[in-house]
Design a protein around this motif. Structure first.
Motif, PDB file in Angstrom:
ATOM      1  N   ILE A 119       0.836  -1.191   0.000  1.00 52.86           N
ATOM      2  CA  ILE A 119       0.000   0.000   0.000  1.00 52.86           C
ATOM      3  C   ILE A 119       0.874   1.246   0.000  1.00 52.86           C
ATOM      4  O   ILE A 119       0.608   2.214  -0.703  1.00 52.86           O
ATOM      5  CB  ILE A 119      -0.931   0.010   1.224  1.00 52.86           C
ATOM      6  N   LEU A 120       1.945   1.216   0.790  1.00 59.21           N
ATOM      7  CA  LEU A 120       2.814   2.383   0.929  1.00 59.21           C
ATOM      8  C   LEU A 120       3.366   2.822  -0.414  1.00 59.21           C
ATOM      9  O   LEU A 120       3.467   4.015  -0.694  1.00 59.21           O
ATOM     10  CB  LEU A 120       3.964   2.062   1.895  1.00 59.21           C
ATOM     11  N   LYS A 121       3.722   1.865  -1.250  1.00 59.34           N
ATOM     12  CA  LYS A 121       4.307   2.209  -2.538  1.00 59.34           C
ATOM     13  C   LYS A 121       3.332   2.950  -3.442  1.00 59.34           C
ATOM     14  O   LYS A 121       3.720   3.779  -4.252  1.00 59.34           O
ATOM     15  CB  LYS A 121       4.792   0.936  -3.233  1.00 59.34           C
ATOM     16  N   LYS A 122       2.039   2.608  -3.309  1.00 58.20           N
ATOM     17  CA  LYS A 122       1.049   3.203  -4.203  1.00 58.20           C
ATOM     18  C   LYS A 122       0.240   4.323  -3.559  1.00 58.20           C
ATOM     19  O   LYS A 122      -0.506   5.015  -4.229  1.00 58.20           O
ATOM     20  CB  LYS A 122       0.077   2.119  -4.702  1.00 58.20           C
ATOM     21  N   ALA A 123       0.402   4.500  -2.249  1.00 57.08           N
ATOM     22  CA  ALA A 123      -0.425   5.466  -1.530  1.00 57.08           C
ATOM     23  C   ALA A 123      -0.128   6.903  -1.926  1.00 57.08           C
ATOM     24  O   ALA A 123      -0.930   7.793  -1.659  1.00 57.08           O
ATOM     25  CB  ALA A 123      -0.215   5.312  -0.022  1.00 57.08           C
ATOM     26  N   VAL A 131       1.504  16.818   9.412  1.00 58.94           N
ATOM     27  CA  VAL A 131       2.923  16.652   9.757  1.00 58.94           C
ATOM     28  C   VAL A 131       3.204  15.209  10.166  1.00 58.94           C
ATOM     29  O   VAL A 131       4.187  14.600   9.737  1.00 58.94           O
ATOM     30  CB  VAL A 131       3.333  17.622  10.879  1.00 58.94           C
ATOM     31  N   GLU A 132       2.322  14.657  10.996  1.00 53.21           N
ATOM     32  CA  GLU A 132       2.503  13.279  11.447  1.00 53.21           C
ATOM     33  C   GLU A 132       2.451  12.320  10.260  1.00 53.21           C
ATOM     34  O   GLU A 132       3.234  11.369  10.170  1.00 53.21           O
ATOM     35  CB  GLU A 132       1.416  12.921  12.459  1.00 53.21           C
ATOM     36  N   LEU A 133       1.541  12.583   9.332  1.00 42.57           N
ATOM     37  CA  LEU A 133       1.405  11.755   8.140  1.00 42.57           C
ATOM     38  C   LEU A 133       2.654  11.833   7.267  1.00 42.57           C
ATOM     39  O   LEU A 133       3.126  10.825   6.731  1.00 42.57           O
ATOM     40  CB  LEU A 133       0.178  12.220   7.358  1.00 42.57           C
ATOM     41  N   SER A 134       3.206  13.026   7.150  1.00 42.91           N
ATOM     42  CA  SER A 134       4.377  13.231   6.283  1.00 42.91           C
ATOM     43  C   SER A 134       5.591  12.438   6.756  1.00 42.91           C
ATOM     44  O   SER A 134       6.468  12.101   5.964  1.00 42.91           O
ATOM     45  CB  SER A 134       4.732  14.718   6.217  1.00 42.91           C
ATOM     46  N   LYS A 135       5.635  12.139   8.043  1.00 44.98           N
ATOM     47  CA  LYS A 135       6.784  11.412   8.589  1.00 44.98           C
ATOM     48  C   LYS A 135       6.828   9.961   8.111  1.00 44.98           C
ATOM     49  O   LYS A 135       7.842   9.290   8.296  1.00 44.98           O
ATOM     50  CB  LYS A 135       6.756  11.465  10.108  1.00 44.98           C
ATOM     51  N   LYS A 159      11.458  12.377  -1.233  1.00 43.06           N
ATOM     52  CA  LYS A 159      11.266  12.067  -2.646  1.00 43.06           C
ATOM     53  C   LYS A 159       9.813  11.701  -2.932  1.00 43.06           C
ATOM     54  O   LYS A 159       9.244  12.082  -3.974  1.00 43.06           O
ATOM     55  CB  LYS A 159      12.206  10.931  -3.044  1.00 43.06           C
ATOM     56  N   GLU A 160       9.199  10.957  -2.013  1.00 41.65           N
ATOM     57  CA  GLU A 160       7.790  10.576  -2.169  1.00 41.65           C
ATOM     58  C   GLU A 160       6.882  11.772  -1.964  1.00 41.65           C
ATOM     59  O   GLU A 160       5.882  11.953  -2.677  1.00 41.65           O
ATOM     60  CB  GLU A 160       7.444   9.471  -1.174  1.00 41.65           C
ATOM     61  N   LEU A 161       7.216  12.624  -1.009  1.00 41.15           N
ATOM     62  CA  LEU A 161       6.390  13.804  -0.743  1.00 41.15           C
ATOM     63  C   LEU A 161       6.388  14.776  -1.913  1.00 41.15           C
ATOM     64  O   LEU A 161       5.392  15.463  -2.156  1.00 41.15           O
ATOM     65  CB  LEU A 161       6.903  14.512   0.522  1.00 41.15           C
ATOM     66  N   VAL A 162       7.513  14.843  -2.632  1.00 47.34           N
ATOM     67  CA  VAL A 162       7.584  15.728  -3.802  1.00 47.34           C
ATOM     68  C   VAL A 162       6.485  15.364  -4.798  1.00 47.34           C
ATOM     69  O   VAL A 162       5.872  16.247  -5.423  1.00 47.34           O
ATOM     70  CB  VAL A 162       8.979  15.627  -4.462  1.00 47.34           C
ATOM     71  N   ARG A 186       2.309  18.851  -2.784  1.00 51.03           N
ATOM     72  CA  ARG A 186       1.687  19.534  -1.641  1.00 51.03           C
ATOM     73  C   ARG A 186       2.763  19.990  -0.633  1.00 51.03           C
ATOM     74  O   ARG A 186       2.502  20.073   0.556  1.00 51.03           O
ATOM     75  CB  ARG A 186       0.698  18.588  -0.928  1.00 51.03           C
ATOM     76  N   LEU A 187       3.954  20.263  -1.115  1.00 50.85           N
ATOM     77  CA  LEU A 187       5.042  20.669  -0.217  1.00 50.85           C
ATOM     78  C   LEU A 187       4.770  22.024   0.435  1.00 50.85           C
ATOM     79  O   LEU A 187       5.162  22.249   1.581  1.00 50.85           O
ATOM     80  CB  LEU A 187       6.368  20.711  -0.984  1.00 50.85           C
TER      81      LEU A 187
END
Length: 593
Positions: free
Chosen positions: A195-199, A220-224, A229-232, A236-237
């Motif tokens: 799931i993490l790879k596609k989330a 913020v908690e979710l972003s951790k 690289k995934e957040l980019v 939504r940075l």
């Protein structure tokens, strides 16, 4: 044909002709060209079979259906497919049995059934719930189906799982409780690497939901849970950086703003917010650069125009303060040269002043308020002399008056911060008072008092072999004695007497001296190998200088005791012992030379 077969089946069903209806529905399944349209016939058949309550027939039918990814293409578009009645007319067919069928299917008991069959039933419940707009039931159904469908043939179920989770997010809208529930579900799902790879694909929408409801800490908690690289990829940075700063995680917020500018391009808002972080760290020059870039994008940006003025004013203020500080530092450093010309009294008062000032409650970074009348208490002298010293110190740059006052109106002084280290250096380089007193005390008169000249007259008559050594050692002995250097006097006394006795015995034609070893045996020892104790013991044994000549024993005792530091730690060395050694040496020389 699937549409005609389905309509015929529905006609038979409402007419009570269930066998004919089931046959038509089966034909609808078999004549379907596009896979998702098979659901018309499938649901028609199963709806009838569930009424008949024939589990074996239902299981056989379901197990024969190929549940592939193609069957689930298009989601629930099969709920209203176009049906061509003629070349010129278009109509829609309705899947009438969906609600009834969903209720019936929900009541099926799964005990003692094959895993694949159970998985397929859950997958059908997923699709029906999705078609009926029941997003949570659809999500739960697809999760349950995955528990039973283990083979790679059903890997597409994971994509359906993600779609259902995404659907939950999109359905939340402004309902805060629903948003929190979906957020918790999403975090739970992140425990699965698959799931993490596609989330990443649905993370953006969840961030938007949370951001709209100002749930900044949750973002913020979710972003951790993701890498930068995934957040980019979420694009939504900016929102993430804003949330970080809002909850006071400014350092991380700064990093994300920088990453946003690098990957998503510059925006006036991002440049303004990042500039504020640099201002907070007093990095005004960098902030001004960001604000300038922001105004190039939006010259009318209200916040940037306001913030750039504040930053520029503060930057100019700090720059002026730095110039003042450097000028003052240069003056203070130069003023320390005057310390080398001060007498001991002034240096002592300066040390006392600095010590007292540093104990003051208001002392900070060498700035301290001092009432004028307080100087005399700090220096522990009368008022008149204290005022005179204060004026001198101001002129010499040891302290300076600032333009500031404390709440009591007392002047705030800037104390020269380099004085303390310079005075410490001076104290380390200071000539010992004993030396100065000794230098001053050396005169012809003082030398005459210790018989220096009379002894030197004797030494010059000694043979050339010993003369230079005796002159050197007697000069150094007399010098250290007059300077009051007690340990040096004792050491040199022993060395000089050893030299004098060696001269004496060589003149008497002694080449060896009888010496007792550690066992008490007498052995002859070469004259030049003998030490002071050997020579004194032999002299006293043979009474070479008479029975009442105590100088040898006095010197031997003191030299033996204080040549080693351990004895000195037990019994202190004093001027009387050093004087006795000098006098003894002088008298021995008189006997020998």
């Amino acid at each position: 044909l699937y549409g005609l077969n389905y309509c015929l089946g529905w006609t038979h069903e409402i007419g009570g002709e269930f066998l004919e209806a089931r046959a038509c529905y089966v034909s609808a399944v078999d004549t379907t060209y596009w896979e998702p349209d098979r659901w018309y016939g499938i649901i028609g058949v199963l709806n009838l079979d569930l009424v008949d309550s024939d589990p074996a027939k239902i299981q056989e039918f379901v197990m024969d259906i190929n549940f592939s990814s193609h069957l689930f293409e298009g989601g629930t578009t099969w709920a209203a497919r176009p049906f061509f009645l003629s070349a010129h007319a278009v109509d829609d067919i309705d899947l009438h049995q969906v609600k009834d069928f969903y209720l019936k299917l929900s009541k099926v008991k799964f005990a003692d059934l094959p895993d694949i069959y159970i998985g397929k039933l859950w997958m059908m419940r997923y699709l029906l719930a999705q078609g009926l707009g029941k997003s949570m039931e659809s999500y739960k159904a697809i999760k349950n189906s995955i528990k039973y469908l283990f083979t790679s043939h059903y890997d597409f179920a994971h994509d359906l799982h993600l779609e259902s989770l995404h659907g939950l997010i999109l359905d939340c809208k402004d309902r805060e409780n629903d948003i929190i529930r979906v957020y918790d579900l999403f975090l739970e799902e992140l425990s699965s690497s698959h799931i993490l790879k596609k989330a990443i694909n649905i993370l953006s929408d969840l961030i938007d939901l949370l951001y709209a409801k100002k749930m900044y800490d949750r973002i913020v908690e979710l972003s951790k849970k993701f890498t930068d690289k995934e957040l980019v990829k979420t694009e939504r940075l900016f929102q993430l950086a804003y949330c970080l700063v809002h909850i006071k995680e400014n350092k991380r917020g700064k990093v994300i703003y920088e990453l946003h500018l690098k990957t998503e391009g510059e925006s006036a808002a991002a440049l303004n917010n990042l500039g504020l972080l640099y201002v907070e760290n007093e990095q005004y020059e960098h902030a001004l650069g960001l604000y300038t870039r922001g105004l190039e994008i939006d010259p009318e940006h209200e916040n940037i125009n306001k913030n750039i003025k504040i930053a520029q004013h503060r930057f100019d203020e700090i720059k002026a303060q730095e110039i003042t500080r450097l000028t003052l530092e240069k003056e203070f450093r130069a003023s320390t040269a005057a310390l080398h010309l001060e007498n001991d009294y002034i240096l002592e008062k300066l040390s006392q002043f600095i010590l007292q000032i540093k104990l003051q409650e208001d002392f900070k970074e060498w700035l301290v308020p001092i009432a004028k009348h307080k100087f005399y208490t700090l220096l522990n002298i009368d008022r008149q002399r204290a005022e005179s010293i204060r004026e001198q110190w101001l002129k010499k740059g040891y302290l300076k008056q600032t333009d500031d006052r404390d709440q009591n109106g007392s002047i705030i002084y800037s104390i020269n911060p380099f004085m303390e280290a310079e005075m410490l250096k001076l104290s380390k380089h200071k000539i010992p008072k004993q030396w100065i007193d000794g230098f001053i005390s050396i005169s012809i008169q003082s030398l005459e008092q210790v018989d220096y000249f009379s002894i030197m007259e004797r030494i010059v008559k000694v043979n050339k072999k010993f003369r230079a050594l005796l002159e050197r050692d007697f000069n150094e002995l007399t010098y250290n004695h007059l300077l009051g250097l007690q340990k040096a006097t004792i050491v040199l006394s022993g060395s000089l007497v050893e030299l004098a006795l060696t001269y004496y015995f060589e003149r008497k034609k002694f080449k060896t001296i009888p010496v007792k070893d550690s066992k008490g045996n007498i052995k002859n020892k070469k004259l030049y190998d003998c030490v002071l104790s050997d020579l004194i013991d032999f002299s006293m044994e043979k009474n070479f200088f008479g029975n009442d000549f105590s100088y040898l024993s006095n010197l031997s005792r003191i030299y033996r005791n204080f040549i080693h530091p351990g004895r000195e730690l037990k019994d202190s060395l004093d001027k009387g012992k050093a004087d006795l050694c000098y006098i003894s040496t002088r008298e021995i020389l008189k006997k020998i030379v």
